[in-house]
Design an enzyme around this catalytic site. Structure first.
Site, PDB file in Angstrom:
ATOM      1  N   SER A 147       0.842  -1.195   0.000  1.00 50.18           N
ATOM      2  CA  SER A 147       0.000   0.000   0.000  1.00 50.18           C
ATOM      3  C   SER A 147       0.878   1.245   0.000  1.00 50.18           C
ATOM      4  O   SER A 147       2.086   1.138   0.216  1.00 50.18           O
ATOM      5  CB  SER A 147      -0.845   0.000   1.293  1.00 50.18           C
ATOM      6  OG  SER A 147      -1.376   1.288   1.576  1.00 50.18           O
ATOM      7  N   TYR A 160      -3.100  -0.061  10.040  1.00 54.06           N
ATOM      8  CA  TYR A 160      -2.970  -0.467   8.639  1.00 54.06           C
ATOM      9  C   TYR A 160      -1.564  -0.150   8.125  1.00 54.06           C
ATOM     10  O   TYR A 160      -0.922  -0.969   7.477  1.00 54.06           O
ATOM     11  CB  TYR A 160      -4.021   0.273   7.827  1.00 54.06           C
ATOM     12  CG  TYR A 160      -4.134  -0.064   6.364  1.00 54.06           C
ATOM     13  CD1 TYR A 160      -3.574   0.766   5.405  1.00 54.06           C
ATOM     14  CD2 TYR A 160      -4.838  -1.173   5.931  1.00 54.06           C
ATOM     15  CE1 TYR A 160      -3.696   0.492   4.055  1.00 54.06           C
ATOM     16  CE2 TYR A 160      -4.970  -1.466   4.581  1.00 54.06           C
ATOM     17  CZ  TYR A 160      -4.404  -0.625   3.650  1.00 54.06           C
ATOM     18  OH  TYR A 160      -4.529  -0.896   2.296  1.00 54.06           O
TER      19      TYR A 160
HETATM   20  C1  GCO Z   1      -6.929   5.035   3.254  1.00 54.90           C
HETATM   21  C2  GCO Z   1      -7.085   4.117   2.081  1.00 54.90           C
HETATM   22  C3  GCO Z   1      -5.756   3.467   1.730  1.00 54.90           C
HETATM   23  C4  GCO Z   1      -5.823   2.812   0.408  1.00 54.90           C
HETATM   24  C5  GCO Z   1      -4.550   2.178  -0.043  1.00 54.90           C
HETATM   25  C6  GCO Z   1      -3.549   3.182  -0.398  1.00 54.90           C
HETATM   26  O1  GCO Z   1      -7.807   5.087   4.114  1.00 54.90           O
HETATM   27  O2  GCO Z   1      -5.914   5.732   3.257  1.00 54.90           O
HETATM   28  O3  GCO Z   1      -8.075   3.216   2.291  1.00 54.90           O
HETATM   29  O4  GCO Z   1      -5.418   2.639   2.699  1.00 54.90           O
HETATM   30  O5  GCO Z   1      -6.793   1.862   0.395  1.00 54.90           O
HETATM   31  O6  GCO Z   1      -4.047   1.255   0.856  1.00 54.90           O
HETATM   32  O7  GCO Z   1      -2.415   2.544  -0.883  1.00 54.90           O
END
Ligand code: GCO
Length: 264
Positions: A147, A160
């Site tokens: 990501s 995340y």
């Molecule tokens: C967020 C997004 C990101 C994208 C992606 C970017 O809330 O910033 O959902 O997480 O999905 O991962 O690369």
């Protein structure tokens, strides 16, 4: 240049989280290029059957398996069923993932752990059990879906980011340990794509929507199908000497510091 370099005909590709979104787009690309798609999801059998029907409606050979990628017992059972019923797994795409948008100061430890479990530990669990066969056959391709958060922080997505940052290094270490067995392990780093996951922040007038369009040199959200090429490249002979690399497909976000909104 011979197209056989990008040939995935006759290959079996397990794509986790491939009933929708980016997972489905990458699986569809591989399927249209001739691979058999092993569809995975964990929400419901109906959702898997519906996705398999959708793949088949496009002439793609697809079969579905419902299992929780974070549960090692379920993963081991599913992989042995797949290898018996479908055949060897030649390509593995670890795409299944979740996101919880909560400032770290307010985040429950259980939520933090769940994000790490599904987005970082699961790619380890599934890869560990799939790669055993690849090492025995001295051939295989593993792709971990990273990501922007593998490189950048963002308010409210700390867990995340921790998982996706970790996944980048897990990818590099898998390559370190498995490349000698002719198993190529790489990552794809999607930028901001139009999916159900980004729907809440991709609404017209939502400040983040305008921010992304301004922050992305391509000045748009990505179309999930824009990932198919990267998936085919990292699944084929064309990437036989590519190891531990994260291929960012992001419209140029990581290439630039960005620009003020009043600049073209
Ligand atoms: C967020 C997004 C990101 C994208 C992606 C970017 O809330 O910033 O959902 O997480 O999905 O991962 O690369």
């Amino acid at each position: 240049m011979s197209t056989s370099l990008f040939n995935v005909k006759g290959k079996n590709a397990l794509v986790t989280g491939s009933t929708h979104g980016l997972g489905m787009a990458m699986a569809r690309g591989l399927g249209l290029a001739g691979a058999t798609i092993i569809v995975n999801g964990n929400s419901s059998q109906e959702k898997i059957d519906k996705a398999v029907a959708e793949y088949k409606s496009e002439g793609i050979n697809a079969v579905g398996y419902k299992f929780n990628v974070a549960d090692e017992g379920q993963v081991m059972k599913a992989i042995s069923m797949i290898e018996t019923e479908v055949g060897q797994i030649d390509i593995l795409i670890n795409n299944a993932g979740i996101i919880k948008r909560t400032p770290l100061i307010d985040m429950e430890v259980s939520d933090f752990k769940q994000v790490i479990d599904i987005d970082l530990v699961s790619p380890f669990i599934v890869s560990k059990h799939v790669v055993k066969g690849m090492i025995a056959r001295k051939a295989g391709k593993v792709i971990n879906i990273c990501s922007m958060m593998s490189e950048l922080g963002r308010n409210s997505v700390g867990a995340y980011a921790a998982a996706k940052g970790g996944l980048k290094m897990l990818t590099q270490n898998m390559a370190t340990e498995w490349a000698k067995h002719n198993v190529q392990v790489n990552g794809i780093g999607p930028g901001y794509f139009a999916t159900s996951q980004t729907e809440p922040i991709r609404v017209d007038g939502h400040p983040f929507n305008d921010f992304i369009i301004n922050r992305t040199p391509a000045a748009k959200w990505g179309d999930p199908n824009d990932l198919a090429g990267a998936a085919i490249f990292l699944s084929s002979k064309a990437s036989d000497f590519v190891n531990g690399h994260i291929l960012y497909v992001d419209g140029g976000i990581l290439a630039t510091i960005g620009k003020p909104s009043n600049e073209d």
